[in-house]
Design a protein around this motif. Structure first.
Motif, short mmCIF file in Angstrom:
data_model
loop_
_atom_site.label_atom_id
_atom_site.label_comp_id
_atom_site.label_asym_id
_atom_site.label_seq_id
_atom_site.Cartn_x
_atom_site.Cartn_y
_atom_site.Cartn_z
N ILE A 19 3.80 25.42 13.80
CA ILE A 19 4.38 25.37 12.46
C ILE A 19 3.33 25.93 11.50
O ILE A 19 2.16 25.57 11.58
N ILE A 20 3.74 26.79 10.61
CA ILE A 20 2.80 27.40 9.68
C ILE A 20 2.67 26.54 8.44
O ILE A 20 3.66 26.18 7.80
N ASN A 47 5.67 24.72 -11.72
CA ASN A 47 6.38 25.44 -12.79
C ASN A 47 7.86 25.06 -12.85
O ASN A 47 8.74 25.91 -13.01
N GLY A 48 8.13 23.78 -12.67
CA GLY A 48 9.49 23.26 -12.78
C GLY A 48 10.31 23.32 -11.51
O GLY A 48 11.40 22.76 -11.45
N ASP A 49 9.80 23.99 -10.47
CA ASP A 49 10.52 24.08 -9.19
C ASP A 49 9.97 23.04 -8.22
O ASP A 49 8.76 22.99 -7.96
N LYS A 50 10.86 22.21 -7.67
CA LYS A 50 10.44 21.22 -6.69
C LYS A 50 10.03 21.92 -5.40
O LYS A 50 10.77 22.76 -4.88
N ILE A 51 8.87 21.59 -4.89
CA ILE A 51 8.35 22.17 -3.65
C ILE A 51 8.76 21.24 -2.51
O ILE A 51 8.04 20.31 -2.15
N LEU A 52 9.95 21.47 -1.97
CA LEU A 52 10.50 20.60 -0.95
C LEU A 52 9.67 20.59 0.33
O LEU A 52 9.63 19.60 1.05
N GLU A 53 8.98 21.71 0.60
CA GLU A 53 8.23 21.83 1.85
C GLU A 53 6.77 21.39 1.70
O GLU A 53 5.93 21.64 2.56
N MET A 54 6.46 20.69 0.60
CA MET A 54 5.10 20.19 0.37
C MET A 54 4.71 19.22 1.48
O MET A 54 5.48 18.35 1.85
N SER A 55 3.50 19.40 2.01
CA SER A 55 3.02 18.44 3.01
C SER A 55 1.84 17.63 2.49
O SER A 55 1.60 16.53 2.97
N LYS A 56 1.10 18.19 1.50
CA LYS A 56 -0.05 17.46 0.98
C LYS A 56 -0.49 18.08 -0.34
O LYS A 56 -0.42 19.30 -0.51
N ILE A 57 -0.93 17.24 -1.25
CA ILE A 57 -1.59 17.73 -2.45
C ILE A 57 -2.79 16.83 -2.71
O ILE A 57 -2.72 15.61 -2.52
N GLU A 58 -3.89 17.45 -3.07
CA GLU A 58 -5.10 16.73 -3.46
C GLU A 58 -5.51 17.26 -4.83
O GLU A 58 -5.56 18.48 -5.02
N VAL A 59 -5.79 16.37 -5.76
CA VAL A 59 -6.20 16.74 -7.11
C VAL A 59 -7.40 15.87 -7.46
O VAL A 59 -7.35 14.65 -7.28
N LYS A 60 -8.49 16.51 -7.94
CA LYS A 60 -9.66 15.71 -8.31
C LYS A 60 -10.35 16.31 -9.52
O LYS A 60 -10.20 17.49 -9.83
N VAL A 61 -11.10 15.44 -10.19
CA VAL A 61 -11.93 15.84 -11.32
C VAL A 61 -13.37 15.51 -10.94
O VAL A 61 -13.67 14.38 -10.55
N THR A 62 -14.24 16.51 -11.05
CA THR A 62 -15.66 16.34 -10.77
C THR A 62 -16.41 16.32 -12.09
O THR A 62 -16.16 17.15 -12.97
N ILE A 109 1.56 23.42 1.95
CA ILE A 109 3.01 23.46 2.15
C ILE A 109 3.33 24.02 3.53
O ILE A 109 2.58 24.83 4.08
N LYS A 110 4.44 23.56 4.08
CA LYS A 110 4.98 24.16 5.31
C LYS A 110 5.64 25.47 4.92
O LYS A 110 6.33 25.55 3.91
N LYS A 111 5.44 26.50 5.71
CA LYS A 111 5.97 27.83 5.37
C LYS A 111 7.48 27.86 5.53
O LYS A 111 8.02 27.69 6.62
N VAL A 112 8.17 28.04 4.41
CA VAL A 112 9.62 28.22 4.40
C VAL A 112 9.97 29.46 3.58
O VAL A 112 10.81 30.24 3.96
N THR A 123 0.86 -1.18 0.00
CA THR A 123 0.00 0.00 0.00
C THR A 123 0.90 1.23 0.00
O THR A 123 1.96 1.24 0.62
N LEU A 124 0.49 2.25 -0.71
CA LEU A 124 1.36 3.40 -0.93
C LEU A 124 1.32 4.39 0.22
O LEU A 124 0.28 4.63 0.83
N SER A 125 2.47 4.99 0.48
CA SER A 125 2.62 5.99 1.53
C SER A 125 2.96 7.34 0.90
O SER A 125 3.84 7.44 0.05
N GLY A 126 2.25 8.38 1.34
CA GLY A 126 2.52 9.72 0.86
C GLY A 126 3.90 10.24 1.23
O GLY A 126 4.34 11.27 0.71
N THR A 127 4.59 9.54 2.11
CA THR A 127 5.94 9.92 2.48
C THR A 127 6.83 10.08 1.25
O THR A 127 7.73 10.90 1.22
N TRP A 128 6.53 9.30 0.22
CA TRP A 128 7.36 9.27 -0.98
C TRP A 128 6.83 10.19 -2.08
O TRP A 128 7.29 10.12 -3.22
N GLY A 129 5.88 11.06 -1.75
CA GLY A 129 5.31 11.96 -2.73
C GLY A 129 6.15 13.21 -2.94
O GLY A 129 6.80 13.71 -2.02
#
Length: 147
Positions: free
Chosen positions: A124-125, A21-36, A63-66, A10-16
Motif C-alpha cells: 500500500i502506498i 484547504n477545506g477538503d476532508k482528507i479521507l485517506e489520512m493515516s497520520k498527522i503530527e503537528v508540533k511547535v519548537t 496519507i494513503k495514496k488514492v 484515553t484517546l484513539s487516533g481512529t477518530w481523527g
C-alpha cells in the motif's frame, strides 16, 4: 474527590480527521503537528538560564495514496508562487471525557517536500508531506478539558 480516569477514556487516533484547504482528507493515516521553542543561553552568574527567541511550527501529514495530491502545488511552485494553505485537525473519540472534541486550525501552512511518485510492488502506498507554519497562526478551536 478527584475524578477517576478509565482506560477507555484515553484517546484513539481512529477518530481523527483532517481537512486541507477545506477538503476532508479521507485517506489520512497520520498527522503530527508540533511547535519548537528556539532559545538562547543566558549566563547569570554561575547559572546558565535561557531566553525564548522564537517559535517554529512544523508537522507531517501522511496519507494513503488514492488521489494525485501534490501536482498542482508543484506546478505553482515552479511558477514562483509560494502556495500557502490551512489544515484543520479534529479528534472526536466517542469515549473522550464528557464526549468532548479537540480541534486545531493551522493557517499559513507551506509544504517543504512533496511526494510525486512512490511505487513499491505488493505494498500500500503511503505518502508523507512535511510542512511548516507560523505558530501564531495556529488556534485551538476546541479543547478536551478536565471536568
Amino acid at each position: 474527590m478527584a475524578e477517576k480516569i478509565r482506560g477507555n477514556q484515553t484517546l484513539s487516533g481512529t477518530w481523527g480527521e483532517v481537512w486541507l484547504n477545506g477538503d476532508k482528507i479521507l485517506e489520512m493515516s497520520k498527522i503530527e503537528v508540533k511547535v519548537t521553542v528556539n532559545r538562547e543561553d543566558v549566563q547569570l552568574g554561575i547559572d546558565v538560564d535561557s531566553k525564548m527567541t522564537g517559535l517554529v511550527g512544523e508537522g507531517t501529514l501522511a496519507i494513503k495514496k488514492v488521489y494525485t495530491r501534490a501536482a498542482d502545488i508543484v506546478a505553482s511552485y515552479a511558477k514562483g508562487n509560494d502556495v500557502r494553505g490551512q489544515i484543520i485537525t479534529k479528534l472526536a473519540d466517542p469515549d473522550a471525557v464528557g464526549g468532548q472534541v479537540e480541534r486545531y486550525s493551522i493557517d499559513n501552512v507551506w509544504f517543504t517536500e512533496l511526494m510525486l511518485a512512490q511505487i513499491e510492488k505488493g505494498a500500500i502506498i503511503e505518502e508523507e508531506y512535511p510542512f511548516g507554519f507560523t505558530p501564531s497562526d495556529m488556534v485551538n478551536l476546541d479543547a478536551i478539558k478536565m471536568k
